[in-house]
Structure formats: structure tokens, C-alpha cells
Motif scaffolding. Structure first.
Motif: not given
Length: 477
Positions: A324-350
């Protein structure tokens, strides 16, 4: 070799043909994907940018993967619009157009991708051999060097194999499905991991391989506690590796919480040290003994991107196995595309986390925060639409568990917490109440009759009512 004068005239020197790379195959592969963008999905499942020897091809491949993940149309013009120039200064339009023009057909795409992958593996085999040679010269033990070299070779060999057929007729699947039913009927295997809380398990009969389970709550609600408790149970009771990523706490802080939970020792006393009571030392000693050999793995790197998480998961699974893998938490995962908005980054991460769960074949426990919507409601109860950062988290999840505790009520102050299963693709939704033992960083079942549903839902003061401490037997490992 095919002639590409416009690509490497000033930057890349003439390179002799080598068994370690084939620029012709790389050009043809990129050209095939420009002609038929649907092939990008297949290539993305087999290859990474690191598999390309030619820097321009590697960069174009990364651009196409990013565009494909956003459902953008792909041709030489849109590639240029996304990134006008490559890292070496060349025009993206010029390079992409030249490659596309010299790739008349995508019919041999599979052969091209096979060549690129096998040459990439060959390069890494050579690199691994060089490292082994250097270690032997440095005096490292021969047995250890050979053992690690063998593991590296097996992993690389597996990567070099042709991809398995990616579809099956139902007649091929039925024997596997029926065998699974039979084994579960005879209790030889379980559907998935239980949470350790019987009342919650009534809704979620198992945390199943490939499922993305979201545990969400406001700060201080106990979502981290629940996630860590489940990981502890998988590692200690099922004796299967549990990997926990924490972008907020250090691995020592996580370990202290596990010691408190497993040993029934107050976390405050563990943190202070000097306040440890004589009666707590046996519990701490027992917890150390249980956790010492437990396959519980922590990663506290706060700079992680989704790519980093994927790489670490693959490494742990290959070297130790993974349950099993647990991640605490998704909102703190760094986005790889720095030019996109945080909403877009979290969408891609999800989206990426959901794909990762299926790839690894393990349940992925993703912790998330809620927005401030519940605070404006009379009952303060959250819903899955309150998930913060991106609605994609709800869409990708198989199960959503919302951790809710009203600290203004007597029940909430006693730790009574409602776990709301607000989405469940494979079972019922509903809620149950458990008790948060904050001092021990764990959840336990409530003692029957210690409160009524009406008391909690109406936030009714209960004069003289005494809330129990919960049933500790469900938290024992």
C-alpha cells in the motif's frame, strides 16, 4: 542513415551508427506520433524521455506527453505554439516539421519503439557494468557487487522485453476471475486490506489493488492519523510493505506517532522525553520491538513531484515488494509544469496518481484537505464537493472518506469523529462514528451507548454524559 541537416547542423556532430542508439529510429518514432497523436499514449506507456539518446527527440517527446495529458491537439504548429524553441535554441517548428516530413508512414511505429527501448536498456547495461567495475576496483565485496548487479540486470532485462498484449478477451479473463471468487470464498485470500476499524470496514470491505482512496478533512481533523494507522496495520498485521510519503512531517515525527499508537504511550510524553511515566516504558519498549522489523517505509522529502513519487514507488516495489502507498497530502505535491495554475497542476497530479495505483497494483491512500465550505453550514458536515484544489480528485477516486469532528460539541471534544464514506464505486456510502485518541495518535471503535446519533447531529449538550475512551483493542497491533 537518414539525413537531417536542419536538426543537428550546428549543435550535433556526425555520430557513427552504434548498437547503443539509433537516431533514425528515434526520428521515425517522433514523426509517427506527430502523424498519429493517438500513438503517444502507447509510447508513453513504454518509454520515458530518458530512453531517447537524441536531445531534440527527448525534448519533443516530453512536450507531446504534456500536451496529450491536457487533451490538446498535436501537430507541428501546436508543438511550436507550446514551446517555440528547444533547449539548444533551435526552432521547434523547424525541427518537428523536418522530422515529420522525413517520416512518410507510422506503420512501423511498434518496431521503432522497440528499437529505441532496447537501445536505451543497452546503454544502461553498459553504465551498470562500469559502476560494478569501479566498485570492485574500490575494494567493495565481490558477493555484494555481483548481487546488486544481478538485480539491476534483471530489472533492465524486463524493461527491454516487448510490451505484453494490452487487451484480453473475456474468455481469457474468466478462469482468473472464477479462481479469485473461489479463493475468497474459501478465505484463502481477502478482497483487500482492512482499515482496522470494523465500523468503517462495513462500507469498505477492502482497500483493493489499483484503487485510489481519498481521505480528506480540515486541518487537525485526524486525516493524517487515519492514513498512518492504516499503513501501520498493513505493515504490522499483514506484514506487507507500506510506503508513506509525508510532505509535512519528518520521518522521525512519523516514527514517534507510530510509537505512540502502537505502544499506547502519549505522544506528548514521547516528544518531551522527561515526562515519560514509569508505566509507559514497557509499552514503548514493546512498540520498538514490533516496529523495528516492520516493513513500514517513510519518505519525508517535501520537494517531491509526481515523477519522484512514481520512481520511488517503483524502486520500493522492485526491491522490497509493496502492499500500500499513502501520500500526505496531495495539495503539497510539487507540480512539474511551473507555468500552469495550481488547479491545473493538482488536476494533472490526481490523474497521475490514479494511473500509478493501477500500474503498481496496490491501493493508493491519498490524503487531501477540504475547503472552508463546511464551516458555513449549520451542521458543519462536509461533502465530497468540498475537496480542495481540484474537482479532479473526486473524479479520480474510487472511495472518498471525509473525516469530520465538531470540536465545539461535547462529543467532538471527547474525540467522537464521524467518518463519512461519500463516494464508493464498489460499495455503499454512509457514515460511522469512531473515537480519535489524539494523545496516542490513533482511532479506535466507540464504546456502545456512550452517545446517541441525535446528540451528535444536533450538537445537543448532554449534562452529565461521560464519553468513554473507546475500545483500544482495535488499535492494538
Amino acid at each position: 542513415m537518414m539525413d537531417y541537416p536542419d536538426i543537428a547542423e550546428s549543435t550535433y556532430r556526425e555520430v557513427p551508427h552504434s548498437a547503443l542508439y539509433s537516431h533514425d529510429a528515434e526520428y521515425a518514432l517522433i514523426g509517427s506520433m506527430i502523424h498519429q497523436p493517438d500513438l503517444i499514449d502507447d509510447a508513453g506507456a513504454r518509454l520515458t524521455a530518458g530512453d531517447f539518446h537524441h536531445p531534440a527527440c527527448a525534448e519533443l517527446f516530453e512536450i507531446m506527453l504534456a500536451m496529450r495529458s491536457k487533451s490538446l491537439q498535436i501537430d507541428v504548429v501546436t508543438l511550436s505554439d507550446t514551446r517555440s524553441h528547444l533547449a539548444d535554441g533551435q526552432s521547434t517548428l523547424g525541427v518537428a516539421a523536418h522530422i515529420a516530413h522525413n517520416t512518410p508512414s507510422a506503420a512501423n511505429f511498434t518496431a521503432y519503439s522497440k528499437i529505441v527501448k532496447q537501445r536505451s536498456v543497452a546503454r544502461r547495461v553498459i553504465a551498470a557494468a562500469q559502476i560494478m567495475s569501479e566498485r570492485l576496483h574500490d575494494g567493495d565485496a565481490l558477493d555484494e557487487v555481483l548481487s546488486q548487479g544481478q538485480q539491476a540486470w534483471m530489472a533492465l532485462e524486463a524493461e527491454g522485453l516487448d510490451a505484453r498484449r494490452r487487451y484480453r478477451f473475456i474468455g481469457e479473463i474468466l478462469p482468473e476471475a472464477v479462481d479469485g471468487i473461489d479463493r475468497r470464498f474459501n478465505r484463502e485470500v481477502s478482497l483487500g486490506f482492512d482499515t482496522g476499524l470494523a465500523s468503517l470496514d462495513e462500507f469498505i470491505p477492502g482497500l483493493c489493488p489499483g484503487h485510489m482512496v481519498v481521505v480528506a478533512g480540515t486541518p487537525g481533523s485526524g486525516k493524517t492519523t487515519l492514513g498512518l494507522n492504516i499503513a501501520e496495520r498493513v505493515a504490522l498485521v499483514k506484514e506487507v510493505p507500506a510506503l508513506v510519503f509525508s510532505m509535512e512531517m519528518t520521518d522521525v515525527e512519523l516514527t514517534n506517532r507510530s510509537l505512540a499508537s502502537v505502544g499506547s504511550v502519549q505522544l506528548k510524553h514521547i516528544a518531551e522525553g522527561h515526562s515519560m511515566a514509569d508505566g509507559e516504558w514497557p509499552g514503548l519498549t514493546k512498540a520498538v520491538g514490533q516496529l523495528n522489523d516492520a516493513p513500514l517505509i517513510f519518505c519525508d522529502d517535501s520537494t517531491l513531484t509526481l515523477r519522484d513519487i512514481r520512481q520511488i514507488c517503483r524502486t520500493v516495489k522492485r526491491e522490497h515488494g509493496l502492499g500500500i502507498v499513502a501520500i500526505d497530502y496531495i495539495g503539497l505535491i510539487n507540480g512539474e509544469n511551473k507555468s500552469s495554475s495550481r488547479y491545473e497542476q493538482v488536476t494533472d497530479i490526481s490523474k497521475g496518481l490514479k494511473r500509478l495505483a493501477k500500474e503498481l497494483g496496490v491501493p493508493l491512500l491519498v490524503l487531501a484537505q477540504l475547503n472552508r465550505g463546511p464551516a458555513s453550514r449549520a451542521n458543519k458536515r462536509p461533502t465530497k464537493s468540498d475537496l480542495r484544489d481540484s474537482g479532479q480528485i473526486e473524479a479520480d477516486s474510487d472511495v472518498v472518506v471525509l473525516v469530520h469532528r465538531d470540536n465545539e460539541s461535547e462529543a467532538g471534544q471527547a474525540g467522537v469523529t464521524e467518518l463519512i464514506v461519500d463516494k464508493n464505486r464498489h460499495g455503499p456510502t454512509g457514515s460511522c462514528r469512531v473515537q480519535h485518541q489524539g494523545a496516542y495518535h490513533r482511532f479506535v471503535e466507540l464504546i456502545p451507548g456512550s452517545f446517541t446519533d441525535e446528540d451528535v447531529e444536533m450538537n445537543r449538550p448532554s449534562t452529565g454524559r461521560k464519553y468513554g475512551k473507546g475500545r483500544p483493542d482495535h488499535a492494538a497491533f
